[in-house]
Scaffold this motif. Structure first.
Motif, PDB file in Angstrom:
ATOM      1  N   ASN A  15       0.975  -1.244   0.058  1.00  0.00           N
ATOM      2  CA  ASN A  15       0.280  -0.122   0.048  1.00  0.00           C
ATOM      3  C   ASN A  15       0.996   1.209   0.214  1.00  0.00           C
ATOM      4  OD1 ASN A  15      -2.014  -1.634   0.146  1.00  0.00           O
ATOM      5  ND2 ASN A  15      -2.662  -1.220   2.242  1.00  0.00           N
ATOM      6  N   SER A  16       2.008   0.908   0.918  1.00  0.00           N
ATOM      7  CA  SER A  16       3.060   2.223   0.466  1.00  0.00           C
ATOM      8  C   SER A  16       2.824   2.350  -0.547  1.00  0.00           C
ATOM      9  CB  SER A  16       4.021   2.462   2.197  1.00  0.00           C
ATOM     10  OG  SER A  16       5.217   1.036   1.530  1.00  0.00           O
ATOM     11  N   ALA A  17       3.748   1.792  -1.483  1.00  0.00           N
ATOM     12  CA  ALA A  17       4.764   1.600  -2.822  1.00  0.00           C
ATOM     13  C   ALA A  17       3.437   2.522  -3.951  1.00  0.00           C
ATOM     14  CB  ALA A  17       4.944   0.788  -3.449  1.00  0.00           C
ATOM     15  N   ALA A  18       2.016   2.127  -3.099  1.00  0.00           N
ATOM     16  CA  ALA A  18       1.189   2.166  -4.167  1.00  0.00           C
ATOM     17  C   ALA A  18       1.156   3.895  -3.730  1.00  0.00           C
ATOM     18  CB  ALA A  18      -0.572   1.378  -3.705  1.00  0.00           C
ATOM     19  N   ARG A  19       1.261   4.320  -3.084  1.00  0.00           N
ATOM     20  CA  ARG A  19       0.524   6.084  -2.380  1.00  0.00           C
ATOM     21  C   ARG A  19       1.799   6.035  -2.899  1.00  0.00           C
ATOM     22  NH1 ARG A  19      -2.953   6.955   0.736  1.00  0.00           N
ATOM     23  NH2 ARG A  19      -4.374   5.359   1.867  1.00  0.00           N
ATOM     24  N   ARG A  20       2.672   5.986  -3.124  1.00  0.00           N
ATOM     25  CA  ARG A  20       4.554   6.294  -3.685  1.00  0.00           C
ATOM     26  C   ARG A  20       3.767   6.789  -4.790  1.00  0.00           C
ATOM     27  NH1 ARG A  20       7.190   4.023  -0.893  1.00  0.00           N
ATOM     28  NH2 ARG A  20       7.981   2.520  -2.323  1.00  0.00           N
ATOM     29  N   THR A  21       3.433   5.650  -5.839  1.00  0.00           N
ATOM     30  CA  THR A  21       3.622   5.633  -7.104  1.00  0.00           C
ATOM     31  C   THR A  21       2.743   6.973  -7.904  1.00  0.00           C
ATOM     32  OG1 THR A  21       3.819   3.588  -7.032  1.00  0.00           O
ATOM     33  CG2 THR A  21       2.684   4.597  -9.440  1.00  0.00           C
ATOM     34  N   ILE A  22       1.395   7.436  -6.421  1.00  0.00           N
ATOM     35  CA  ILE A  22       0.376   8.087  -7.271  1.00  0.00           C
ATOM     36  C   ILE A  22       1.039   8.983  -6.562  1.00  0.00           C
ATOM     37  CG2 ILE A  22      -2.233   8.847  -6.121  1.00  0.00           C
ATOM     38  CD1 ILE A  22      -2.210   5.755  -5.531  1.00  0.00           C
ATOM     39  N   ALA A  23       1.398   9.797  -5.878  1.00  0.00           N
ATOM     40  CA  ALA A  23       2.238  10.827  -5.488  1.00  0.00           C
ATOM     41  C   ALA A  23       2.943  11.143  -6.268  1.00  0.00           C
ATOM     42  CB  ALA A  23       2.940  11.149  -3.954  1.00  0.00           C
ATOM     43  N   GLU A  24       3.677  10.303  -7.512  1.00  0.00           N
ATOM     44  CA  GLU A  24       4.440  10.559  -8.287  1.00  0.00           C
ATOM     45  C   GLU A  24       4.405  10.629  -9.450  1.00  0.00           C
ATOM     46  OE1 GLU A  24       7.517   6.893  -7.488  1.00  0.00           O
ATOM     47  OE2 GLU A  24       8.865   8.718  -5.956  1.00  0.00           O
ATOM     48  N   GLY A  25       2.587  11.196  -9.674  1.00  0.00           N
ATOM     49  CA  GLY A  25       2.118  10.746 -10.497  1.00  0.00           C
ATOM     50  C   GLY A  25       2.182   9.901 -11.051  1.00  0.00           C
TER      51      GLY A  25
END
Length: 437
Positions: free
Chosen positions: A383-393
């Motif tokens: 989940n944390s990797a998913a949120r990071r991917t979203i935040a980075e566009g």
């Protein structure tokens, strides 16, 4: 199967002195009877010729496409084609090099005969002075008794000659051997040529060079039984420049039936042709002129990254076999998958074919959160990797960038009510199928 492209778009190359010279340049003559006589005859007369297609499967494949295009080139040169679909020979099957074929039921063979006839028909013109004719060898073998077959046909064959044929010799030297049924196949094919010679004045048979023994079976039978002189042409077996068998990938044939090889897969097969092979493929499988092919070959040498020759090849062959409309859909699908078109414009079968090689995940319910979706697709591992991917566009669903990590996927976004294309970054993708969508 879609109609082939309009016949007006197909023509032989006028830069050659005659059709024989063009066939030689295109690499379509591996072996033949008297070449000088063939060149003369094809240049001065209208020849009736045939090629046989056995219904040993529900579809023809790329090897058969070579024969269909050879038939069409000869027809464009003014010669008269007979397309034989073997309702009787299909019940036996020509011998394989190593193992016996499994015999199909008569009902299955009859069904495949109809399938193959429908596939052959779009490649030839059945109108005009040199209209094609569809024939079935069951029409003359079914009424023939075993005694008649042996007396009228079998007496002209010598067993010593028959066992020297390459395929027969190979099987005789194998552990399995060869059945009398498959051993007799060459007689049945010889009978076909004799019957077409008598009925239609057919004087030329074409086929793959691996069929040469069967082809010459007919020429010899006509000489002995009817005192006639006829010809045969064997086309080369096409291999890739690295020596691998053309049209095979992990044992899977490339079929002409779109239900067995989708237009998308078919297009990608040609698009992925190696630089070393593309000019040869253009010569054999397209109606492009010598000048056009030489220009595309130069483009491959000078600007290989553009893949101009591969694009031309894929367009031409896919359009020929599946139609222009299907080819345009395939190209649109390729663009849409990478964000250069609307995924919603793709029909379901094209979407499925275009995403067939992507990782595929099934989920049980719609309304997933974007974080859950990224994890479920295995494009990220937490989940944390998913949120990071979203935040980075870098998160996309159906080519739409997702910027809210708490977003929930709207069920109306499902493609065809069940699919989501999930992408991380520019090219890392997966397809998610929502079973409860």
């Amino acid at each position: 199967m879609s109609q082939a492209t309009e016949f007006t778009a197909q023509q032989n190359d006028a830069s050659f002195d005659n059709i024989w010279q063009e066939l030689l340049w295109r690499g379509l003559i591996q072996v033949s009877t008297d070449q000088a006589e063939l060149e003369k005859t094809l240049s001065t007369e209208s020849v009736t010729y045939y090629c046989g297609f056995d219904p040993t499967a529900a579809s023809l494949h790329l090897g058969h496409l070579v024969q269909l295009l050879l038939m069409r080139r000869l027809q464009l040169a003014g010669h008269k084609p007979l397309a034989l679909v073997g309702g009787s020979t299909g019940m036996i099957g020509d011998p394989r090099p190593t193992t016996e074929r499994s015999m199909q039921t008569k009902e299955q063979v009859a069904e495949w005969v109809a399938d193959i006839q429908a596939q052959v028909q779009p490649f030839l013109s059945f109108e005009g002075d040199n209209a094609a004719r569809m024939v079935n060898n069951l029409d003359w073998t079914a009424p023939m008794s075993a005694i008649d077959f042996l007396r009228e046909v079998g007496k002209h064959y010598r067993v010593g000659t028959m066992i020297k044929k390459d395929i027969v010799a190979s099987r005789l030297n194998s552990d399995e051997g060869i059945s009398y049924a498959e051993f007799s196949y060459q007689i049945l094919q010889g009978l076909d040529f004799l019957e077409l010679f008598r009925q239609y004045g057919c004087t030329l048979q074409t086929g793959g060079s691996d069929q040469w023994g069967n082809l010459t079976s007919g020429t010899e039978l006509i000489r002995k039984a009817a005192g006639g002189s006829v010809h045969a042409i064997g086309t080369p077996l096409i291999t890739n420049s690295d020596g691998t068998k053309f049209g095979k990938s992990e044992g899977n044939a490339i079929w002409l039936n779109p239900k067995m090889t989708s237009p998308y897969e078919f297009y990608q097969f040609w698009l992925n042709t190696a630089d070393a092979d593309v000019a040869e493929r253009l010569r054999i499988f397209t109606f492009r002129s010598r000048q056009e092919i030489e220009e595309l070959a130069r483009a491959t040498e000078e600007r290989p990254h553009e893949r101009a020759a591969q694009k031309a090849l894929a367009w031409d062959v896919n359009s020929l076999v599946h139609g222009v409309e299907a080819t345009e859909k395939v190209i649109a699908a390729s663009a849409a998958i990478f964000g250069n078109g609307e995924l919603s414009d793709l029909d379901e079968s094209t979407l499925r074919a275009a995403t067939a090689e992507l990782p595929h995940t099934e989920v049980a319910q719609s309304g997933l959160g974007i974080v859950e979706l990224l994890v479920a697709s295995a494009l990220v591992d937490s989940n944390s990797a998913a949120r990071r991917t979203i935040a980075e566009g870098g998160a996309y669903v159906n080519n739409r960038k997702v910027t809210d990590a708490d977003a929930v996927i709207d069920p109306t976004a499902l493609l065809h009510g069940r699919y989501l294309l999930v992408r991380r970054g520019k090219r890392t993708m997966a397809i998610v199928e929502v079973l409860g969508g």
